[in-house]
Design a protein around this motif. Structure first.
Motif, PDB file in Angstrom:
ATOM      1  N   MET A 129       0.866  -1.176   0.000  1.00 17.30           N
ATOM      2  CA  MET A 129       0.000   0.000   0.000  1.00 17.30           C
ATOM      3  C   MET A 129       0.905   1.229   0.000  1.00 17.30           C
ATOM      4  O   MET A 129       1.799   1.340   0.848  1.00 17.30           O
ATOM      5  CB  MET A 129      -0.915   0.012   1.231  1.00 17.30           C
ATOM      6  CG  MET A 129      -1.790   1.243   1.326  1.00 17.30           C
ATOM      7  SD  MET A 129      -2.888   1.220   2.779  1.00 17.30           S
ATOM      8  CE  MET A 129      -4.185   0.124   2.158  1.00 17.30           C
ATOM      9  N   ARG A 187      -2.386  -0.681  -3.791  1.00 17.81           N
ATOM     10  CA  ARG A 187      -3.312   0.404  -3.493  1.00 17.81           C
ATOM     11  C   ARG A 187      -2.542   1.687  -3.241  1.00 17.81           C
ATOM     12  O   ARG A 187      -1.406   1.652  -2.771  1.00 17.81           O
ATOM     13  CB  ARG A 187      -4.158   0.091  -2.246  1.00 17.81           C
ATOM     14  CG  ARG A 187      -5.048  -1.131  -2.371  1.00 17.81           C
ATOM     15  CD  ARG A 187      -5.906  -1.308  -1.121  1.00 17.81           C
ATOM     16  NE  ARG A 187      -6.736  -2.505  -1.205  1.00 17.81           N
ATOM     17  CZ  ARG A 187      -7.633  -2.867  -0.294  1.00 17.81           C
ATOM     18  NH1 ARG A 187      -7.808  -2.127   0.807  1.00 17.81           N
ATOM     19  NH2 ARG A 187      -8.344  -3.967  -0.455  1.00 17.81           N
ATOM     20  N   TRP A 201      -6.555  -2.543   6.697  1.00 13.86           N
ATOM     21  CA  TRP A 201      -6.469  -3.615   5.698  1.00 13.86           C
ATOM     22  C   TRP A 201      -5.866  -4.874   6.315  1.00 13.86           C
ATOM     23  O   TRP A 201      -6.317  -5.994   6.041  1.00 13.86           O
ATOM     24  CB  TRP A 201      -5.646  -3.144   4.506  1.00 13.86           C
ATOM     25  CG  TRP A 201      -5.798  -3.998   3.277  1.00 13.86           C
ATOM     26  CD1 TRP A 201      -6.786  -4.911   3.011  1.00 13.86           C
ATOM     27  CD2 TRP A 201      -4.934  -4.014   2.136  1.00 13.86           C
ATOM     28  NE1 TRP A 201      -6.583  -5.491   1.780  1.00 13.86           N
ATOM     29  CE2 TRP A 201      -5.475  -4.958   1.230  1.00 13.86           C
ATOM     30  CE3 TRP A 201      -3.783  -3.312   1.802  1.00 13.86           C
ATOM     31  CZ2 TRP A 201      -4.861  -5.221   0.004  1.00 13.86           C
ATOM     32  CZ3 TRP A 201      -3.177  -3.571   0.572  1.00 13.86           C
ATOM     33  CH2 TRP A 201      -3.713  -4.512  -0.317  1.00 13.86           C
ATOM     34  N   GLU A 204      -8.494  -6.618   8.257  1.00 16.85           N
ATOM     35  CA  GLU A 204      -9.435  -7.270   7.340  1.00 16.85           C
ATOM     36  C   GLU A 204      -8.860  -8.577   6.795  1.00 16.85           C
ATOM     37  O   GLU A 204      -9.536  -9.612   6.744  1.00 16.85           O
ATOM     38  CB  GLU A 204      -9.745  -6.307   6.189  1.00 16.85           C
ATOM     39  CG  GLU A 204     -10.631  -6.869   5.095  1.00 16.85           C
ATOM     40  CD  GLU A 204     -10.760  -5.920   3.917  1.00 16.85           C
ATOM     41  OE1 GLU A 204     -11.002  -6.399   2.804  1.00 16.85           O
ATOM     42  OE2 GLU A 204     -10.602  -4.687   4.105  1.00 16.85           O
ATOM     43  N   LEU A 205      -7.593  -8.538   6.389  1.00 14.26           N
ATOM     44  CA  LEU A 205      -6.961  -9.713   5.796  1.00 14.26           C
ATOM     45  C   LEU A 205      -6.737 -10.830   6.808  1.00 14.26           C
ATOM     46  O   LEU A 205      -6.649 -12.006   6.432  1.00 14.26           O
ATOM     47  CB  LEU A 205      -5.612  -9.317   5.183  1.00 14.26           C
ATOM     48  CG  LEU A 205      -5.660  -8.438   3.932  1.00 14.26           C
ATOM     49  CD1 LEU A 205      -4.270  -7.906   3.628  1.00 14.26           C
ATOM     50  CD2 LEU A 205      -6.204  -9.230   2.740  1.00 14.26           C
TER      51      LEU A 205
END
Length: 262
Positions: A129, A187, A201, A204-205
């Protein structure tokens, strides 16, 4: 865990490994290599850590190898230069291997420059990212060197062989938006949002079963070097382990309970 060169913190199950030499744009010297190895081993073995974010303190992610250290190394007796370099490479490869094989999702949160070895470190993560001001360069060629931190393995797998050659041969700078367009990064977010976005993120992962994530990652990371049947065979062994986990048992029980109430 904090050393002069590395900061390691954990919040909500996400470990953040921060390269901490902002005065030299987080260039990696021998002490940083050792501290990175220690931090990665600690985070990998900590059951409280479900994911890892790698970033840099200050205005840069990592400017690469410490050029001042390079000068000192070249002042050694000529007969010692090669063997000293070989030993140093072993330490670099140990750090990069620990990052690449980290048994949990990893994200490079690239703030500013990721150059040379710094670009290799970012590429060793599962995902990249980038902040809007981030840029990437395989700058080894400018020092008369080749990528030595795994970049020649990771880069072609992200951008294709021809593009990887172009980036390594030219050593040119790739801005964040181009990096996403060619697959070098995943991203782009505003610079001010980068820490929170990477942390979110990572959560989430890593929300799924830690065992399933680790096993899936271990197979996927080798899948390009294996044939179809070998991937199926490795997947079968990994799935057999998943069948025994508490997460799988709990998920099946919860599903059946929900179904019974309908």
């Amino acid at each position: 865990m904090t050393t002069t060169a590395i900061e390691l913190s954990v919040e909500d199950g996400v470990a953040t490994l921060r390269l901490n030499r902002p005065e030299v744009r987080n260039a990696i010297d021998d002490a940083t290599r050792g501290a990175m190895i220690d931090a990665l081993e600690a985070a990998a073995g900590d059951p409280a850590v479900r994911a890892l974010v790698v970033t840099g303190a200050g205005s840069a992610f990592c400017a690469g190898g410490d050029v001042r250290g390079m000068k000192q190394r070249l002042s050694a007796p000529p007969e010692d230069v090669a063997i000293n370099g070989w030993r140093r490479q072993a330490r670099t490869h140990r750090a990069v291997s620990l990052l690449h094989l980290f048994p949990k999702p990893t994200i490079a949160a690239v703030n500013g420059a990721a150059a040379g070895l710094g670009c290799d470190v970012a590429l060793a993560c599962d995902f990249i990212m980038a902040g809007e001001a981030a840029h990437f360069t395989m700058s080894f060629i400018a020092r008369g060197l080749i990528p030595d931190g795994g970049g020649m393995y990771f880069l072609p797998r992200r951008v294709g062989l021809a593009r990887a050659k172009e980036l390594v041969f030219s050593g040119r700078r790739v801005a964040a938006q181009e990096a996403v367009a060619i697959g070098l990064a995943d991203r782009v977010v505003p610079d001010a949002d980068l820490p929170a976005a990477a942390h979110g993120w990572a959560r989430e992962l890593s929300a799924g079963s830690p065992a399933a994530l680790a096993l899936a990652k271990s197979v996927l990371d080798r899948s390009l070097e294996m044939g179809f049947e070998a991937v199926l065979a490795e997947g079968s062994k990994a799935q057999a382990i998943c069948y025994t986990t508490a997460e799988h048992r709990a998920s099946v029980a919860a599903f059946l309970e929900r179904s019974a109430k309908r």
